[in-house]
Design an enzyme around this catalytic site. Structure first.
Site, short mmCIF file in Angstrom:
data_model
loop_
_atom_site.label_atom_id
_atom_site.label_comp_id
_atom_site.label_asym_id
_atom_site.label_seq_id
_atom_site.Cartn_x
_atom_site.Cartn_y
_atom_site.Cartn_z
N GLU A 12 -15.33 -28.22 -47.61
CA GLU A 12 -15.40 -29.59 -48.45
C GLU A 12 -16.14 -30.00 -48.94
O GLU A 12 -17.13 -30.08 -48.44
CB GLU A 12 -14.46 -30.54 -47.13
CG GLU A 12 -13.64 -31.75 -47.01
CD GLU A 12 -13.19 -32.09 -48.14
OE1 GLU A 12 -14.02 -32.36 -48.79
OE2 GLU A 12 -11.78 -31.71 -48.03
N ALA A 14 -16.72 -33.41 -49.41
CA ALA A 14 -17.67 -34.68 -47.70
C ALA A 14 -17.73 -33.70 -46.57
O ALA A 14 -18.02 -34.44 -46.05
CB ALA A 14 -15.96 -35.42 -48.19
N SER A 15 -18.20 -32.48 -46.31
CA SER A 15 -18.08 -31.72 -45.06
C SER A 15 -19.89 -31.54 -44.87
O SER A 15 -19.98 -31.50 -45.82
CB SER A 15 -17.39 -30.81 -44.69
OG SER A 15 -18.11 -29.23 -43.64
N THR A 16 -20.73 -31.91 -44.06
CA THR A 16 -21.87 -31.83 -43.73
C THR A 16 -22.21 -30.74 -43.75
O THR A 16 -23.42 -30.04 -43.81
CB THR A 16 -22.12 -32.96 -42.34
OG1 THR A 16 -21.37 -32.65 -41.37
CG2 THR A 16 -22.14 -34.23 -43.35
#
EC number: 5.99.1.4
Length: 202
Positions: A12, A14-16
């Protein structure tokens, strides 16, 4: 290398932790003799099904503080500095559609890594067209054709289908790695184990 085992890399934008994996997976996979299939999807619908309105790292402040420190530690080991974007999590819908539009053209991995670097190494907003344009150009893609392709019903449907498939596989977070025999590994810290399983199995 012919007939290499394949590891599905579900991530994803938006995932760090997806960022950490994206920036190291190709080198590790090459060394392991494993091919990587990059599979962007959306965590929002999966979180919503659990009653979450945002990232669990926002909903649970202690967890969020730990995550940012943990990501900084893990990135530092690889010579990277993490910058926390002003907005987190960021809107990754257009980014995911663009990535899928580039799957057949072959620039999906390069676009993805460029966008992850922009977001978490430079603090840029991946929902902004200028940031997306820069990542496309870095990946060797033409924004003039990539954006219209990403808005097609075919690509929109593909992203929905990928997200539904992720849900059906039992994926609940990102990054998640799925081997050819269906074994699921969650988290950047499971990448090496996932590659080993993809290559040699149980």
């Amino acid at each position: 290398m012919p007939n290499r085992p394949v590891l599905d890399f579900w991530y994803e934008f938006a995932s760090t932790y997806s960022c950490l994996s994206a920036l190291r997976i190709e080198e590790l996979a090459e060394a392991a003799g494993v091919a990587v299939r990059w599979r962007p999807f959306l965590l929002g619908p999966i979180f919503a099904a659990q009653g979450w309105t945002s990232s669990p790292f926002n909903l649970y402040p202690n967890k969020g503080r730990y995550m940012w420190r943990d990501v900084a530690r893990r990135a530092g080991r690889n010579g990277l500095a993490i910058v926390r974007p002003e907005v987190f999590p960021q809107n990754s819908l257009v980014a995911a559609r663009l990535a899928l539009a580039g799957r057949e053209a072959g620039w999906l991995p390069a676009f993805s890594t460029a966008l992850f670097r922009a977001q978490f190494c430079e603090g840029r907003n991946i929902a902004e067209e200028a940031v997306l344009n820069a990542a496309l150009r870095e990946a060797g893609a033409d924004p003039a054709s990539a954006f219209p392709a990403s808005r097609s019903e075919e690509v929109k449907g593909r992203l929905k289908a990928e997200t539904e498939l992720a849900k059906s596989l039992g994926i609940f977070g990102a990054p998640t790695f799925v081997t050819g025999d269906g074994e699921l590994f969650w988290g950047d810290d499971r990448l090496e184990e996932a590659l080993s399983w993809a290559k040699d199995g149980r």
